[in-house]
Design a protein around this motif. Structure first.
Motif, PDB file in Angstrom:
ATOM      1  N   GLN A  39       1.056  -1.096   0.228  1.00 48.40           N
ATOM      2  CA  GLN A  39      -0.131   0.164   0.190  1.00 48.40           C
ATOM      3  C   GLN A  39       0.698   0.555  -0.050  1.00 48.40           C
ATOM      4  N   SER A  40       0.430   2.498  -0.966  1.00 46.97           N
ATOM      5  CA  SER A  40       1.477   3.450  -1.294  1.00 46.97           C
ATOM      6  C   SER A  40       0.119   4.649  -1.030  1.00 46.97           C
ATOM      7  N   PHE A  41       0.900   5.330  -0.217  1.00 47.75           N
ATOM      8  CA  PHE A  41       0.071   6.554   0.012  1.00 47.75           C
ATOM      9  C   PHE A  41      -1.430   6.304  -0.321  1.00 47.75           C
ATOM     10  N   ASP A  42      -2.349   5.563   0.615  1.00 43.88           N
ATOM     11  CA  ASP A  42      -3.829   5.144   0.767  1.00 43.88           C
ATOM     12  C   ASP A  42      -4.162   4.898  -0.794  1.00 43.88           C
ATOM     13  N   GLY A  43      -3.602   3.747  -1.629  1.00 48.15           N
ATOM     14  CA  GLY A  43      -4.135   3.792  -2.857  1.00 48.15           C
ATOM     15  C   GLY A  43      -3.806   4.672  -3.526  1.00 48.15           C
ATOM     16  N   SER A  44      -3.738   5.672  -3.949  1.00 49.14           N
ATOM     17  CA  SER A  44      -3.692   6.880  -4.671  1.00 49.14           C
ATOM     18  C   SER A  44      -2.063   6.668  -5.706  1.00 49.14           C
ATOM     19  N   SER A  45      -1.300   5.499  -5.309  1.00 51.53           N
ATOM     20  CA  SER A  45      -0.306   5.788  -6.506  1.00 51.53           C
ATOM     21  C   SER A  45       0.170   4.306  -5.801  1.00 51.53           C
ATOM     22  N   VAL A  46       1.324   4.006  -7.260  1.00 50.62           N
ATOM     23  CA  VAL A  46       2.148   2.813  -6.621  1.00 50.62           C
ATOM     24  C   VAL A  46       3.378   2.974  -7.169  1.00 50.62           C
ATOM     25  N   THR A  47       3.967   3.948  -5.280  1.00 52.09           N
ATOM     26  CA  THR A  47       5.355   4.684  -5.983  1.00 52.09           C
ATOM     27  C   THR A  47       6.490   4.033  -4.811  1.00 52.09           C
ATOM     28  N   GLY A  48       8.142   5.405  -5.582  1.00 47.47           N
ATOM     29  CA  GLY A  48       8.455   4.787  -3.989  1.00 47.47           C
ATOM     30  C   GLY A  48       8.378   4.133  -3.473  1.00 47.47           C
ATOM     31  N   ASN A  49       8.953   3.379  -1.743  1.00 42.57           N
ATOM     32  CA  ASN A  49      10.111   2.157  -1.523  1.00 42.57           C
ATOM     33  C   ASN A  49       8.873   1.558  -1.849  1.00 42.57           C
ATOM     34  N   VAL A  50       7.553   1.593  -1.925  1.00 38.07           N
ATOM     35  CA  VAL A  50       6.554   0.125  -1.850  1.00 38.07           C
ATOM     36  C   VAL A  50       6.681  -0.542  -2.993  1.00 38.07           C
ATOM     37  N   TYR A  51       7.401   0.555  -4.100  1.00 35.10           N
ATOM     38  CA  TYR A  51       7.260   0.020  -6.279  1.00 35.10           C
ATOM     39  C   TYR A  51       8.130  -0.632  -5.754  1.00 35.10           C
ATOM     40  N   TYR A  52       9.751  -0.232  -5.311  1.00 34.85           N
ATOM     41  CA  TYR A  52      10.658  -0.590  -5.830  1.00 34.85           C
ATOM     42  C   TYR A  52      10.650  -2.193  -5.222  1.00 34.85           C
ATOM     43  N   ILE A  53      10.235  -1.988  -3.816  1.00 36.71           N
ATOM     44  CA  ILE A  53      10.521  -3.197  -3.085  1.00 36.71           C
ATOM     45  C   ILE A  53       9.168  -4.427  -3.951  1.00 36.71           C
ATOM     46  N   LEU A  54       8.725  -3.660  -4.813  1.00 33.22           N
ATOM     47  CA  LEU A  54       7.163  -4.545  -5.370  1.00 33.22           C
ATOM     48  C   LEU A  54       8.219  -5.580  -6.006  1.00 33.22           C
ATOM     49  N   PHE A 286       5.075  15.834 -16.504  1.00 34.00           N
ATOM     50  CA  PHE A 286       6.294  14.771 -15.754  1.00 34.00           C
ATOM     51  C   PHE A 286       5.055  14.033 -15.513  1.00 34.00           C
ATOM     52  N   PRO A 287       5.439  12.647 -16.916  1.00 38.55           N
ATOM     53  CA  PRO A 287       4.907  11.945 -17.318  1.00 38.55           C
ATOM     54  C   PRO A 287       4.628  11.016 -16.625  1.00 38.55           C
ATOM     55  N   GLN A 288       3.889  10.231 -16.325  1.00 37.87           N
ATOM     56  CA  GLN A 288       2.861   9.250 -15.227  1.00 37.87           C
ATOM     57  C   GLN A 288       3.672   8.521 -15.297  1.00 37.87           C
ATOM     58  N   GLU A 289       3.192   7.620 -16.736  1.00 34.81           N
ATOM     59  CA  GLU A 289       3.761   6.508 -16.892  1.00 34.81           C
ATOM     60  C   GLU A 289       5.230   5.682 -16.263  1.00 34.81           C
ATOM     61  N   TYR A 290       6.240   6.434 -15.921  1.00 33.94           N
ATOM     62  CA  TYR A 290       7.492   6.557 -15.287  1.00 33.94           C
ATOM     63  C   TYR A 290       7.197   7.000 -13.223  1.00 33.94           C
ATOM     64  N   GLU A 291       8.151   5.790 -12.715  1.00 35.20           N
ATOM     65  CA  GLU A 291       8.215   6.010 -10.862  1.00 35.20           C
ATOM     66  C   GLU A 291       8.869   6.966 -11.348  1.00 35.20           C
ATOM     67  N   THR A 292       8.274   7.995 -10.126  1.00 41.61           N
ATOM     68  CA  THR A 292       8.587   9.270  -9.684  1.00 41.61           C
ATOM     69  C   THR A 292       9.926   9.099  -9.991  1.00 41.61           C
ATOM     70  N   TYR A 293      10.988   8.102  -8.925  1.00 41.41           N
ATOM     71  CA  TYR A 293      12.198   8.170  -8.783  1.00 41.41           C
ATOM     72  C   TYR A 293      12.198   7.617 -10.234  1.00 41.41           C
TER      73      TYR A 293
END
Length: 807
Positions: A39-54, A286-293
């Motif tokens: 779960q990342s930011f209440d489900g608003s995205s799949v980004t940051g630490n959670v994305y990279y662990i996934l 900022f393109p949405q198809e990329y993870e932020t970092y």
């Protein structure tokens, strides 16, 4: 709001429905060893630490046995599904909408739970679940108890931290800060992982950076990414103002940018959806198809303002520009952990300065010292190191692990429920405790409901010398349990079946609110809150409840407590504390004869130094203060040495006798013109009646003030305190008046009379005429020979009584 509207609101309340669904799932489901929830930011995205662990778990065959569930918000399921598909993350991954039945099912049975923020307030961690909280960044702005304008808001975040088996912090600064400001030391039972953030691994991937720049055809450009803090509020008007100003800035920047420079902007969803990027030459979305970092890594420089993203980007060693065009305004109301002006980055306060700094990506001072402090654990393999440790038990020397138990001082823990922290005698008495007891002897923890202190949340800041645990969220109940709880509290259904349900609900609430925290003592200090009576009853601790007033009289005049709950508390608690002698008759109707030996007397402490210090302060009205007089006029009256000022400080309730006090003063003042009566109160349903009475009498010498944080500043400038109540325990206001060396007049009522008849005050008949006589007696000098109150001696006795509670 009528009943039909209330019912409709409940039926469509997503949080309520989710809570009931979760209650059912929590009871029914066992933990499934092969489920991981992301779960990342209440489900608003799949980004940051959670994305990279996934991503790490997906690419390692060791984790193929796990079913992986990714949480999405209700409106973005299709976007997240498409996003993961484009990333090649599809096998054995399912999307689940937050707060749905399916979500509650998975939340209640997933073996591993990974979050960069918080799970809902209804989540109750099961003993064999493993919770990894990675948070979402090093804090620049104040957090936890340091947020002085909303210190009650930290409840669910603090609870999530205390639930977590692993708290991942990217540097020692964040570790120390969060540990202190969320008050974790004596309670956290998990493990701290001081490790680089998974999302920062990407900054060490030069190949990815090169390939993406080429794909975007910006390999020969100077690329900046602008990530500003959103300053808009929830209302549309404020958002539109922010949007228009932002658009104005971007048009200016775009006009000045050179052709060899590209600026990508990552904005709040509200602004991003409204801005027409076709208006710009060199500014791009900022393109949405990329993870932020993943995308941030292509930048030659980062532009931000008050966002903590620069802590992460500093891993690159590339240029950071702080575009703080509204620095003075923004920082005025914001607490910062680090002096903003001392950050080692380039600062621009105008568009011209910003564009000039963007012209050369290599023109900036090295910030190696900053990197050494805030990026020292980051490296290219942080994600793998964390996953190996949590899932496989393989420890890397790049991770520093610390057991939370290391910071416990092993003293007794005393949880003190303080009520709504209203501006009243109970809160004053609570302040007196923490000002007088030896806080190094035990760990005292203040407890309150987050919502119920909302109107008085600034009071929390007065308890800076103790930790606190706010309670937040709905009780986790099935629909059936909710019905029976309603029948019990509202309609007093008290059969054995109902009692079992009440007990089951509050046993669950203890697990939700206090996880596996250990308390040696729990003190229901306010003595009224019915749910806390059941909550504390369910806890494995010595239980103490205070009684501050004559409950028999309270029942007759205010009906402000739940009799069945009180009887149950008196039956099951270990000690019942009265705040003065001879109060037993006021509780005997709610107490079994065999439990009379539980009663003891603990007089309320006086914060002597605090009272005197507050008495010397200038008078100031709070943001919610009402007064029928201007502050300047009040000061003139109080500074006028030719007039006498009488004062009462009490809630606006019938038992305080304020109406007869006003009438008595009106009679007295008709013959003694140059005198004033000041009444300071907090809550109470008699407020409007009191105001109307003063208006009807047309007497501008009667001053009404409601909601004043520091009444002592007014009290110290008055001449005589008048208690007009029909009944009392032993009110703190009498003590405050005596400490400030004011004369005291009191109606002939039990409690105050026993105390004042020692020579401290003047007792008058318990009637309107008695109060008139009291005013006249003061003017005639009949109160001059009253004894001085020895507050130090009184406090010493109270301290001895208080210490006896723990023997």
């Amino acid at each position: 709001m009528n009943k039909i509207k209330k019912i409709k609101r409940l039926l469509f309340n997503i949080d309520l429905k989710a809570t009931m669904k979760y209650a059912k799932a929590y009871q029914k489901n066992k933990v499934d060893e092969n489920i991981i929830l992301f779960q990342s930011f209440d489900g608003s995205s799949v980004t940051g630490n959670v994305y990279y662990i996934l991503k790490e778990l997906y690419n390692d065959n060791y984790y193929d046995k796990y079913k992986k569930y990714v949480v999405c918000a209700r409106k973005n399921k299709h976007f997240i599904k498409s996003y993961l598909r484009k990333k090649g993350l599809t096998k054995n991954i399912k999307i689940v909408k937050i707060h749905t039945k399916k979500y509650c099912q998975i939340l209640s049975k997933a073996k591993y739970l990974i979050n960069n923020a918080t799970f809902p307030a209804y989540y109750i961690k099961k003993e064999n679940q493993v919770y990894i909280n990675t948070w979402h960044g090093t804090a620049l702005k104040a957090m936890g108890r340091k947020i002085k304008n909303s210190p009650n808001e930290l409840g669910n975040t603090q609870r999530n931290f205390l639930m977590a088996d692993y708290l991942v912090y990217q540097n020692d600064f964040m570790f120390d800060t969060f540990k202190e400001d969320y008050m974790l030391d004596n309670f956290y039972n998990g493990e701290y992982l001081l490790s680089g953030y998974p999302r920062n691994d990407i900054f060490y991937d030069e190949k990815q950076r090169k390939e993406l720049r080429e794909k975007l055809e910006v390999q020969d450009k100077k690329v900046y990414i602008y990530m500003p803090t959103w300053r808009g509020a929830l209302n549309n008007k404020s958002n539109m103002v922010q949007y228009h100003y932002l658009m104005y800035l971007l048009l200016q920047i775009d006009a000045l940018l050179k052709e060899d420079t590209v600026l990508y902007i990552k904005l709040h969803n509200y602004a991003d959806s409204k801005i027409d990027f076709d208006e710009f030459k060199n500014i791009r979305r900022f393109p949405q198809e990329y993870e932020t970092y993943e995308f941030l890594n292509i930048a030659d420089g980062l532009i931000t303002d008050y966002s903590s993203v620069f802590f992460d980007f500093a891993n690159t060693g590339r240029k950071v520009i702080l575009f703080a065009y509204d620095k003075e305004e923004y920082l005025a109301d914001r607490g910062m952990y680090i002096d903003y002006d001392k950050l080692p980055f380039t600062l621009a306060t105008s568009v011209e300065e910003l564009v000039k700094e963007m012209d050369d990506t290599k023109d900036f001072k090295s910030y190696k010292e900053f990197q050494d402090k805030f990026c020292n654990y980051d490296n290219k393999n942080c994600t793998k190191q964390i996953c190996d440790y949590v899932f496989k038990g393989i420890k890397s020397n790049k991770i520093k692990t610390i057991k939370g138990s290391k910071y416990k001082n092993n003293k007794e823990n005393v949880l003190v429920f303080g009520g709504a922290l209203m501006k009243n005698g109970i809160t004053t008495a609570l302040k007196g405790i923490f000002a007088n007891v030896d806080l190094t002897k035990r760990n005292y923890i203040l407890n309150f409901y987050k919502k119920k202190v909302e109107k008085n949340k600034q009071t929390i800041n007065f308890f800076s010398n103790v930790d606190y645990l706010p309670m937040q969220g709905r009780k986790v109940m099935t629909f059936k349990e909710m019905v029976f709880i309603k029948l019990y509290f509202t309609y007093n259904l008290n059969n054995n079946y109902t009692k079992k349900i009440v007990e089951r609900v509050f046993n669950r609430e203890v697990k939700r609110l206090f996880i596996d925290l250990h308390f040696d003592y729990v003190i229901h200090f306010s003595g009224y809150e019915r749910e806390v009576m059941h909550l504390f009853k369910a806890m494995n601790a010595k239980k103490i409840i205070f009684t501050h007033s004559i409950l028999k009289k309270e029942d007759q005049t205010r009906s402000n407590f739940h009799k069945n709950s009180l009887k149950e508390a008196y039956r099951t608690f270990d000690k019942i504390v009265l705040v003065r002698e001879n109060m037993e008759y006021g509780i005997k109707d709610y107490l079994q004869e065999k439990d009379m030996n539980k009663t003891c007397v603990v007089h309320n402490f006086n914060d002597i130094d605090g009272i005197k210090e507050n008495g010397k302060k200038d008078i100031s009205f709070d943001h919610d203060t009402y007064a029928n007089i201007e502050l300047s006029d009040l000061n003139k009256i109080l500074n006028d040495k030719t007039s006498k000022k009488f004062i009462n400080v009490a809630r606006f309730s019938p038992e305080k006798g304020l109406d007869r006090l006003i009438k008595a003063f009106h009679k007295f003042q008709s013959k003694n013109k140059n005198n004033y009566l000041i009444i300071i109160g907090g809550h109470g349903n008699e407020f409007q009646n009191i105001c109307d009475l003063v208006k009807d009498l047309n007497n501008d010498h009667i001053i009404i003030i409601r909601s004043l944080q520091n009444p002592c500043a007014v009290l110290s400038r008055c001449d005589c305190f008048v208690l007009s109540s029909y009944y009392e325990g032993l009110p703190m206001t009498i003590m405050e008046a005596l400490i400030l060396e004011k004369k005291v007049i009191c109606t002939d009522i039990e409690g105050p009379k026993e105390f004042l008849k020692q020579g401290y005050g003047h007792i008058v008949e318990n009637s309107e005429q008695g109060l008139v006589n009291g005013f006249n007696d003061y003017i005639d000098g009949k109160l001059e020979n009253l004894k001085k109150f020895d507050a130090l001696k009184f406090n010493q006795k109270a301290l001895e009584e208080f210490e006896e509670l723990f023997h």
